[in-house]
Design a protein around this motif. Structure first.
Motif, mmCIF file in Angstrom:
data_model
loop_
_atom_site.group_PDB
_atom_site.id
_atom_site.type_symbol
_atom_site.label_atom_id
_atom_site.label_comp_id
_atom_site.label_asym_id
_atom_site.label_seq_id
_atom_site.Cartn_x
_atom_site.Cartn_y
_atom_site.Cartn_z
ATOM 1 N N SER A 81 -28.766 -42.458 -46.008
ATOM 2 C CA SER A 81 -28.390 -41.357 -45.110
ATOM 3 C C SER A 81 -29.402 -40.221 -45.189
ATOM 4 N N ASP A 82 -30.091 -39.950 -44.087
ATOM 5 C CA ASP A 82 -31.047 -38.842 -44.071
ATOM 6 C C ASP A 82 -30.353 -37.501 -44.286
ATOM 7 N N GLU A 107 -36.617 -29.059 -38.979
ATOM 8 C CA GLU A 107 -35.585 -28.349 -39.734
ATOM 9 C C GLU A 107 -35.431 -28.934 -41.134
ATOM 10 N N ALA A 108 -35.340 -30.258 -41.216
ATOM 11 C CA ALA A 108 -35.212 -30.911 -42.518
ATOM 12 C C ALA A 108 -36.459 -30.686 -43.366
ATOM 13 N N THR A 109 -37.618 -30.708 -42.730
ATOM 14 C CA THR A 109 -38.867 -30.522 -43.467
ATOM 15 C C THR A 109 -38.964 -29.113 -44.027
ATOM 16 N N ILE A 151 -37.971 -36.855 -54.540
ATOM 17 C CA ILE A 151 -37.013 -36.894 -53.425
ATOM 18 C C ILE A 151 -37.432 -35.906 -52.337
ATOM 19 N N ILE A 152 -37.834 -34.721 -52.756
ATOM 20 C CA ILE A 152 -38.204 -33.683 -51.800
ATOM 21 C C ILE A 152 -39.508 -34.031 -51.078
ATOM 22 N N LYS A 153 -40.490 -34.503 -51.813
ATOM 23 C CA LYS A 153 -41.776 -34.841 -51.185
ATOM 24 C C LYS A 153 -41.651 -36.045 -50.263
ATOM 25 N N ALA A 154 -40.668 -36.898 -50.522
ATOM 26 C CA ALA A 154 -40.446 -38.026 -49.601
ATOM 27 C C ALA A 154 -40.041 -37.533 -48.222
ATOM 28 N N ILE A 155 -39.458 -36.340 -48.159
ATOM 29 C CA ILE A 155 -39.080 -35.727 -46.882
ATOM 30 C C ILE A 155 -40.269 -35.004 -46.262
ATOM 31 N N THR A 187 -27.697 -39.813 -54.471
ATOM 32 C CA THR A 187 -28.810 -40.452 -53.754
ATOM 33 C C THR A 187 -28.952 -41.931 -54.091
ATOM 34 N N SER A 188 -28.361 -42.354 -55.213
ATOM 35 C CA SER A 188 -28.460 -43.755 -55.625
ATOM 36 C C SER A 188 -27.257 -44.583 -55.211
ATOM 37 N N HIS A 189 -26.241 -43.929 -54.668
ATOM 38 C CA HIS A 189 -25.019 -44.643 -54.309
ATOM 39 C C HIS A 189 -25.259 -45.481 -53.050
#
Length: 215
Positions: free
Chosen positions: A84-85, A134-136, A117-121, A76-78
């Motif tokens: 990228s979602d 779907e992602a949520t 990371i998860i709550k940001a989604i 996720t830091s790269h």
């Protein structure tokens, strides 16, 4: 990757030795050098390990699952994949699976960042729009897996009740089956946080709706 995923999803530990000996080393090598992969190639790698941990006793290897958690967070830091979602969503799913597999002391160093990371989604604008649902749902499933094992300041009983309020999931059939399986396992575990006074009413309502959904 698709064949490996199908094998472990369908046959669970019966497919473990076949996948372990035939393809795990290849995917491990790919993950170690993920910076040289395309987004599509990286997603294949991430999905392989999500499926492998979700469905086989590979999840019991604390050292390896810890290494996977570190690597997923590194992804996720790269700079090539930070925006990228699809990568974020897949990493979030994996973090939920790894959190559920790891004991508290092993996952503690990663807990706060993983939940963030998860709550940001789940908390982004239009998270519950049709195109994002779907992602949520997948991210909420990951948050529930973390809550089942690591309830506390970073992921609270209120967070878990919030997720349970959206069950049953319907946007992604395959991932919904997995999320519902984890939930039902927790229902059967008398020591689960689902049986706490703060969560039990939400869990009972989620179970009722899930029964109606499959009836």
């Amino acid at each position: 990757m698709e064949l490996s995923g199908q094998l472990v999803e369908k046959f669970k530990d019966q497919a473990f030795s076949v996948v372990d000996s035939s393809s795990k080393a290849y995917w491990a090598t790919q993950l170690q050098s993920f910076g040289s992969l395309t987004e599509e190639e990286l997603l294949d790698v991430l999905c392989f390990f999500c499926d492998f941990v979700d469905n086989t006793s590979f999840s019991k290897d604390v050292a390896v699952v810890t290494q996977l958690t570190e690597k997923f967070l590194e992804v996720t830091s790269h700079k090539e994949f930070a925006d990228s979602d699809l990568v974020k969503h897949t990493v979030a799913y994996g973090l939920g699976a790894f959190a559920h597999a790891l004991p508290s002391e092993a996952f503690k160093p990663f807990l706060s960042r993983s939940v963030g990371i998860i709550k940001a989604i789940t908390m982004r604008d239009e998270a519950f729009s049709p195109e994002n649902m779907e992602a949520t749902e997948n991210a909420m499933g990951a948050l529930a897996k973390i809550a089942y094992k690591h309830i506390g300041a970073d992921v609270s009983e209120a967070d878990l009740c919030g997720v349970l309020g959206f069950l049953p999931f319907t946007s992604d059939e395959s991932e919904a089956v997995t999320t519902h399986r984890y939930f039902l396992e927790q229902v059967q575990d008398s020591s689960s946080v689902l049986h706490s006074a703060a969560v039990k009413p939400a869990a009972q309502e989620a179970l009722r709706k899930l029964r109606e959904h499959v009836a």
